[in-house]
Design a protein around this motif. Structure first.
Motif, short mmCIF file in Angstrom:
data_model
loop_
_atom_site.label_atom_id
_atom_site.label_comp_id
_atom_site.label_asym_id
_atom_site.label_seq_id
_atom_site.Cartn_x
_atom_site.Cartn_y
_atom_site.Cartn_z
N TRP A 220 0.82 -1.21 0.00
CA TRP A 220 0.00 0.00 0.00
C TRP A 220 0.85 1.26 0.00
O TRP A 220 2.02 1.25 0.37
CB TRP A 220 -0.93 0.02 1.21
N GLU A 221 0.22 2.31 -0.47
CA GLU A 221 0.67 3.68 -0.25
C GLU A 221 -0.46 4.32 0.54
O GLU A 221 -1.55 4.56 0.00
CB GLU A 221 0.90 4.40 -1.58
N ASP A 222 -0.24 4.56 1.79
CA ASP A 222 -1.31 4.91 2.71
C ASP A 222 -2.23 5.99 2.18
O ASP A 222 -1.79 7.06 1.76
CB ASP A 222 -0.73 5.37 4.06
N GLY A 223 -3.53 5.67 2.19
CA GLY A 223 -4.55 6.63 1.79
C GLY A 223 -4.72 6.78 0.30
O GLY A 223 -5.67 7.43 -0.15
N GLU A 224 -3.84 6.19 -0.50
CA GLU A 224 -3.90 6.37 -1.96
C GLU A 224 -4.15 5.07 -2.71
O GLU A 224 -5.02 5.00 -3.57
CB GLU A 224 -2.60 6.99 -2.47
N ARG A 225 -3.38 4.03 -2.39
CA ARG A 225 -3.41 2.82 -3.22
C ARG A 225 -3.13 1.60 -2.35
O ARG A 225 -2.19 1.60 -1.54
CB ARG A 225 -2.35 2.94 -4.31
N TYR A 226 -3.95 0.56 -2.52
CA TYR A 226 -3.79 -0.68 -1.77
C TYR A 226 -3.85 -1.84 -2.77
O TYR A 226 -4.62 -1.80 -3.74
CB TYR A 226 -4.87 -0.83 -0.72
N ALA A 227 -3.03 -2.85 -2.54
CA ALA A 227 -2.96 -3.98 -3.47
C ALA A 227 -2.91 -5.30 -2.72
O ALA A 227 -2.26 -5.41 -1.68
CB ALA A 227 -1.73 -3.84 -4.36
N VAL A 228 -3.61 -6.28 -3.27
CA VAL A 228 -3.52 -7.67 -2.81
C VAL A 228 -2.87 -8.46 -3.94
O VAL A 228 -3.40 -8.53 -5.05
CB VAL A 228 -4.90 -8.25 -2.49
N VAL A 229 -1.69 -9.02 -3.66
CA VAL A 229 -0.98 -9.84 -4.64
C VAL A 229 -1.30 -11.30 -4.33
O VAL A 229 -1.16 -11.75 -3.18
CB VAL A 229 0.54 -9.58 -4.57
N TYR A 230 -1.72 -12.05 -5.35
CA TYR A 230 -2.19 -13.41 -5.13
C TYR A 230 -1.66 -14.34 -6.23
O TYR A 230 -1.36 -13.90 -7.33
CB TYR A 230 -3.72 -13.45 -5.12
N PRO A 231 -1.53 -15.65 -5.94
CA PRO A 231 -1.11 -16.61 -6.96
C PRO A 231 -2.21 -16.77 -8.01
O PRO A 231 -3.38 -16.93 -7.67
CB PRO A 231 -0.90 -17.91 -6.18
N CYS A 232 -1.83 -16.72 -9.27
CA CYS A 232 -2.83 -16.90 -10.32
C CYS A 232 -3.35 -18.33 -10.31
O CYS A 232 -2.81 -19.20 -9.62
CB CYS A 232 -2.25 -16.53 -11.69
N ALA A 233 -4.41 -18.56 -11.07
CA ALA A 233 -5.04 -19.88 -11.07
C ALA A 233 -4.02 -20.95 -11.42
O ALA A 233 -3.27 -20.84 -12.38
CB ALA A 233 -6.19 -19.89 -12.08
N GLY A 234 -3.99 -22.02 -10.61
CA GLY A 234 -3.00 -23.06 -10.79
C GLY A 234 -3.03 -23.70 -12.17
O GLY A 234 -2.01 -24.07 -12.72
N VAL A 235 -4.23 -23.84 -12.75
CA VAL A 235 -4.33 -24.46 -14.07
C VAL A 235 -3.58 -23.64 -15.11
O VAL A 235 -3.12 -24.16 -16.12
CB VAL A 235 -5.81 -24.63 -14.48
N LEU A 236 -3.45 -22.34 -14.88
CA LEU A 236 -2.73 -21.48 -15.81
C LEU A 236 -1.24 -21.43 -15.48
O LEU A 236 -0.41 -21.25 -16.35
CB LEU A 236 -3.30 -20.06 -15.78
N ALA A 237 -0.91 -21.57 -14.19
CA ALA A 237 0.48 -21.39 -13.78
C ALA A 237 1.36 -22.58 -14.16
O ALA A 237 2.53 -22.42 -14.43
CB ALA A 237 0.55 -21.18 -12.27
N ASP A 238 0.80 -23.76 -14.18
CA ASP A 238 1.61 -24.96 -14.38
C ASP A 238 1.14 -25.73 -15.59
O ASP A 238 0.06 -26.31 -15.59
CB ASP A 238 1.52 -25.86 -13.14
N ASP A 239 1.95 -25.72 -16.63
CA ASP A 239 1.61 -26.54 -17.79
C ASP A 239 2.56 -27.72 -17.93
O ASP A 239 2.55 -28.42 -18.94
CB ASP A 239 1.60 -25.72 -19.08
N ALA A 240 3.40 -27.96 -16.90
CA ALA A 240 4.38 -29.03 -17.01
C ALA A 240 3.69 -30.39 -17.14
O ALA A 240 4.23 -31.30 -17.76
CB ALA A 240 5.30 -29.04 -15.79
N GLY A 241 2.51 -30.54 -16.55
CA GLY A 241 1.80 -31.80 -16.63
C GLY A 241 0.82 -31.84 -17.79
O GLY A 241 0.05 -32.78 -17.90
N ARG A 242 0.83 -30.83 -18.67
CA ARG A 242 -0.13 -30.79 -19.77
C ARG A 242 0.59 -30.69 -21.11
O ARG A 242 0.15 -29.99 -22.01
CB ARG A 242 -1.08 -29.60 -19.58
N THR A 243 1.74 -31.36 -21.23
CA THR A 243 2.43 -31.39 -22.50
C THR A 243 1.60 -32.17 -23.52
O THR A 243 0.76 -32.99 -23.17
CB THR A 243 3.82 -32.02 -22.35
#
Length: 336
Positions: A220-243
């Protein structure tokens, strides 16, 4: 638990954005942990962890900065400035570099929950942090940024569609299950720590996906901007098992087979386009052929049309698992 108080107007104006610096910091946390959540992360770590550790062993002050800055329950704030929509990595890291040394030391004392070690009582901490982030970006993120950006864009498309289908509550509850959720009465739980609540009504609220799967934080930047950083959907993050199985690629064509393999979970056309890097028109044609062949089906969810494999499609993919195409989902595109 920690929570933020925000009114309906602030939530309604909230949006999803992509941040190269957030992705870089998430990768720094992954390097620090040294343990991947899925095969794709483990492959990436094997490629980059030795060089990262060798560099830190030659930079003991920076190594100490990393350990102190990541802390146990709190990240030093100056390492994670709140993202701004459309900001390039160079502009983001410049904000880390511009932090006052005294502020950086104060943030480290907070992350350590105690006094600053003598080795970190110095004025070059923001510069060292910026150099560290630049190195992680250049060597471990930027070479894969094209594909990672597409994956993150696909996540944003999916979350936005989820908001349109089920409202903000359903989207918030799925960001970091068990950590982030809507509590009612204008309260958003952001983590499980016992921190005082923050009133953020009227500020800019952002949600920022990253591909590493075990890492998230708030900024955050107090009073101006707040952010939640989160892991993206697992199905999109890992394609190692979907060759793509070689036999399936020979039967359907590599690009069309890649689309079929990807659809083990419901995705929109925009999702598939973002993840594979194929053109929107090509993806649309592949989906049409696969649907007419009874290998995928589509259903409407609010304003979105989602595609997923049918039982026949599952059988076809599983039958080809003996021979895999080494290029992954989209031949010719970078991967980790």
């Amino acid at each position: 638990m920690g929570w933020w108080q925000l009114n309906a107007d602030t939530l309604a104006r909230s949006r999803f954005v992509i941040s190269p610096l957030a992705e870089t910091f998430a990768c720094l946390k992954l390097l620090h942990a040294g343990e991947g959540a899925h095969p794709g992360e483990r492959t990436w770590l094997r490629a980059h962890l030795p060089a990262y550790r060798a560099w830190l062993s030659a930079e003991p002050v920076t190594a100490q900065l990393v350990r102190a800055g990541l802390g146990r329950e709190w990240i030093a704030d100056f390492l994670t400035p709140a993202p701004r929509e459309g900001e390039a990595f160079a502009r983001e890291v410049a904000r880390v570099r511009s932090v006052a040394p005294a502020a950086a030391r104060a943030h480290l004392r907070t992350s350590l929950a105690g006094p600053l070690p003598a080795g970190l009582d110095r004025d070059d901490l923001p510069e060292r942090a910026a150099v560290l982030l630049e190195r992680v970006w250049e060597e471990t993120v930027r070479p894969y940024w094209g594909r990672r950006r597409r994956v993150l864009e696909a996540d944003v498309v999916g979350r936005t569609a989820q908001v349109s289908r089920g409202g903000w509550v359903s989207a918030l509850d799925s960001l970091r299950p068990g950590r982030t959720r809507w509590l009612g009465e204008n309260r958003l739980q952001i983590n499980l720590h016992e921190y005082p609540p923050r009133e953020i009504s009227g500020a800019e609220m952002l949600f920022v996906p990253v591909t590493p799967q075990r890492h998230g934080w708030v900024a955050w930047e107090d009073g101006e901007r707040y952010a939640v950083v989160y892991p993206c959907a697992g199905v999109l993050a890992d394609d190692a098992g979907r060759t793509v199985p070689a036999s399936l690629g020979a039967l359907l064509g590599a690009a069309r087979a890649a689309v079929l393999v990807l659809l083990d979970s419901p995705l929109s056309t925009s999702h598939v386009t973002a993840v594979t890097g194929q053109g929107l028109g090509s993806v649309g044609r592949h989906l049409k052929v696969l649907r007419e062949a009874g290998l995928v089906e589509r259903r409407r969810a609010g304003r979105s049309v989602l595609y997923t494999r049918t039982a026949a499609g599952d059988v076809l993919v599983e039958a080809g698992q003996g021979g895999r195409h080494p290029a992954g989902l989209a031949s010719g595109h970078d991967d980790y």
